[in-house]
Design a protein around this motif. Structure first.
Motif, PDB file in Angstrom:
ATOM      1  N   ASP A 120       0.784  -1.267  -0.026  1.00  0.00           N
ATOM      2  CA  ASP A 120       0.020   0.061   0.036  1.00  0.00           C
ATOM      3  C   ASP A 120       0.851   1.141   0.000  1.00  0.00           C
ATOM      4  OD1 ASP A 120      -2.036  -1.847   0.429  1.00  0.00           O
ATOM      5  OD2 ASP A 120      -1.957  -1.384   2.466  1.00  0.00           O
ATOM      6  N   THR A 121       0.309   2.368  -0.528  1.00  0.00           N
ATOM      7  CA  THR A 121       0.919   3.606  -0.570  1.00  0.00           C
ATOM      8  C   THR A 121       0.093   4.497   0.360  1.00  0.00           C
ATOM      9  OG1 THR A 121       0.364   4.258  -2.499  1.00  0.00           O
ATOM     10  CG2 THR A 121       2.494   3.406  -2.299  1.00  0.00           C
ATOM     11  N   ASP A 215       0.513  -4.224   3.756  1.00  0.00           N
ATOM     12  CA  ASP A 215      -0.358  -4.694   2.443  1.00  0.00           C
ATOM     13  C   ASP A 215      -1.682  -5.169   3.000  1.00  0.00           C
ATOM     14  OD1 ASP A 215       0.393  -6.812   4.115  1.00  0.00           O
ATOM     15  OD2 ASP A 215       1.175  -7.830   2.799  1.00  0.00           O
ATOM     16  N   ASP A 216      -2.147  -4.369   3.986  1.00  0.00           N
ATOM     17  CA  ASP A 216      -3.678  -4.849   4.448  1.00  0.00           C
ATOM     18  C   ASP A 216      -4.712  -3.770   4.101  1.00  0.00           C
ATOM     19  OD1 ASP A 216      -3.207  -2.685   6.365  1.00  0.00           O
ATOM     20  OD2 ASP A 216      -3.186  -3.585   7.918  1.00  0.00           O
ATOM     21  N   ARG A 283      -4.937   9.023   2.937  1.00  0.00           N
ATOM     22  CA  ARG A 283      -5.850   7.924   2.289  1.00  0.00           C
ATOM     23  C   ARG A 283      -4.998   6.923   1.783  1.00  0.00           C
ATOM     24  NH1 ARG A 283      -8.222   6.895  -2.724  1.00  0.00           N
ATOM     25  NH2 ARG A 283      -7.185   8.842  -3.627  1.00  0.00           N
ATOM     26  N   VAL A 284      -5.229   5.695   2.160  1.00  0.00           N
ATOM     27  CA  VAL A 284      -4.266   4.601   1.679  1.00  0.00           C
ATOM     28  C   VAL A 284      -4.751   4.154   0.532  1.00  0.00           C
ATOM     29  CG1 VAL A 284      -6.117   2.745   2.519  1.00  0.00           C
ATOM     30  CG2 VAL A 284      -3.624   2.053   2.391  1.00  0.00           C
ATOM     31  N   LEU A 285      -3.768   3.851  -0.588  1.00  0.00           N
ATOM     32  CA  LEU A 285      -3.977   3.421  -1.779  1.00  0.00           C
ATOM     33  C   LEU A 285      -3.312   1.827  -1.819  1.00  0.00           C
ATOM     34  CD1 LEU A 285      -2.183   6.427  -3.761  1.00  0.00           C
ATOM     35  CD2 LEU A 285      -4.803   5.855  -3.232  1.00  0.00           C
ATOM     36  N   PRO A 286      -4.414   0.923  -1.928  1.00  0.00           N
ATOM     37  CA  PRO A 286      -4.246  -0.469  -1.616  1.00  0.00           C
ATOM     38  C   PRO A 286      -3.355  -1.030  -2.829  1.00  0.00           C
ATOM     39  CG  PRO A 286      -6.461   0.029  -1.035  1.00  0.00           C
ATOM     40  CD  PRO A 286      -6.019   1.207  -1.724  1.00  0.00           C
TER      41      PRO A 286
END
Length: 303
Positions: A120-121, A215-216, A283-286
C-alpha cells in the motif's frame, strides 16, 4: 536478468548513499545485471528520474533514507513500476519494516531474485501537498517537531539525532487539541501526536504501530494523549518494543482515510520530511506499488 536504475539521494547524505550503492552494485554486476546510476539534483528531480526509468521497465533503486524512498515510491505508485531499496539514511524505517537485510550481498540477492510484491501507499493532501504519495506514515505533533530538529542537526545522525530532537521538542510542547476523522467518524483528541501509519516504524526504529502492515489496505491511527512529561518519556522508551500500546494514554484506530486538524499551527511530517502544517488528509492506496523485499519484520523487533 533484471535491469536497474539507482537514484541517489540528492541531500547531504549523498556520500553515504554512494558508498552503500557501491557495495551492492558490485554484486549486482557480478551476477550479470545491468545497473545505471542517476544522481538527482532535488527530490522532485529524483521522482522524474524514477518515473522515466520505470517507464522503460527498469527496477528503480531508491538509494538513501526514508525521504527519497517515500518520494520515489510515491512517484512509482500506480504506474506498475518496481521499487528496490538501498538503505543509506538516518532512519531507514520503511526498509526496516520490509525486513531488508543490511548485508550488501544478501540485499543484492533480494534485488536480483526477489518477487515484486504489492504494498500500500498513502496519498497525502493538504494546503502544501495537493496530492503527494508516501510509503510509511504521516504524523502530526511533537514527533514531527522532533523530526524537524533532527533533520537540521549537523552533529548527530541516526537514532541519536532523533533522541536529541525529541528532548528539545518535548521540553517546549504543550498539549494540542486535535480533530481526528477516521472514515467519516470524528474522534476528539488532546495530546502529543497523531500518527497515521502504513508501516509500523518511524523515528529510526521506533515501533509506533506494532500491528500495522504494509499490505492490508488500512492505516493504523495512533493517538498519544496528554500526560506528564515524566510519563511521556517512559512511553517513548516503550516505542522501542511497541509496548506503549498497552498504556491507557495510547489509543489505536484503523481506517482507510484519516483527516487531522488542530486548534493551532501544528507541523506534520511524512516519511521523514517535515515541511507543512495541519490540516492534512491521508488516504491509503491499496496494493498501489510493487516492491522487492523479504518477509516483513514484525514491528517491535530489531533487525
Amino acid at each position: 536478468m533484471r535491469q536497474f536504475t539507482a537514484v541517489v539521494n540528492p541531500t547531504a547524505g549523498r556520500a553515504a548513499g554512494a558508498a552503500a550503492l557501491l557495495a551492492v552494485a558490485r554484486r549486482l554486476r557480478e551476477a550479470g545485471a545491468e545497473l545505471e546510476t542517476a544522481y538527482s539534483g532535488s527530490l522532485d528531480h529524483a521522482k522524474d528520474l524514477a518515473r522515466e526509468a520505470g517507464a522503460r521497465g527498469r527496477v528503480v533503486l531508491a538509494v538513501g533514507g526514508d525521504g527519497i524512498a517515500g518520494g520515489i515510491g510515491g512517484a512509482l505508485s500506480g504506474t506498475g513500476g518496481v521499487l528496490g531499496l538501498v538503505p543509506a539514511g538516518r532512519g531507514n524505517d520503511f526498509a526496516r519494516a520490509l525486513r531488508l537485510p543490511s548485508d550488501p550481498g544478501e540485499l543484492a540477492d533480494v534485488l536480483l531474485h526477489g518477487t515484486p510484491r504489492p504494498v500500500d501507499t498513502v496519498e497525502v493532501s493538504s494546503a502544501v501537498h495537493d496530492r503527494a504519495v508516501v510509503l510509511g506514515s504521516v504524523y502530526a505533533g511533537v514527533d514531527a517537531l522532533a523530526n524537524l530538529h533532527a533533520n537540521r542537526s549537523r552533529l548527530l545522525r541516526g537514532a541519536a539525532s532523533y533522541y536529541a530532537g525529541g528532548l528539545r521538542a518535548v521540553a517546549t510542547w504543550r498539549a494540542a487539541r486535535y480533530r481526528v476523522t477516521v472514515d467519516g467518524t470524528e474522534h476528539p483528541h488532546t495530546g502529543y501526536t497523531v500518527v497515521a501509519a502504513n508501516s509500523g516504524y518511524y523515528g529510526s526504529g521506533r515501533a509506533v504501530a506494532p500491528d500495522a502492515r504494509v499490505d492490508d489496505g488500512l492505516l493504523d491511527v495512533v493517538l498519544i494523549r496528554d500526560a506528564p512529561r515524566r510519563l511521556f518519556f517512559a512511553l517513548m522508551n516503550d516505542l522501542t518494543t511497541g509496548a506503549h500500546v498497552h498504556r491507557p494514554q495510547v489509543e489505536i484506530l484503523r481506517g482507510r482515510e484519516v483527516r487531522i486538524s488542530a486548534d493551532r499551527e501544528i507541523p506534520y511530517g511524512a516519511d521523514g520530511e517535515v515541511d507543512a502544517v495541519l490540516p492534512v488528509t491521508a488516504r491509503v492506496l491499496p496494493g498501489a506499488l510493487r516492491v522487492l523485499y523479504g518477509t516483513p519484520r514484525p514491528p517491535g523487533t530489531r533487525p
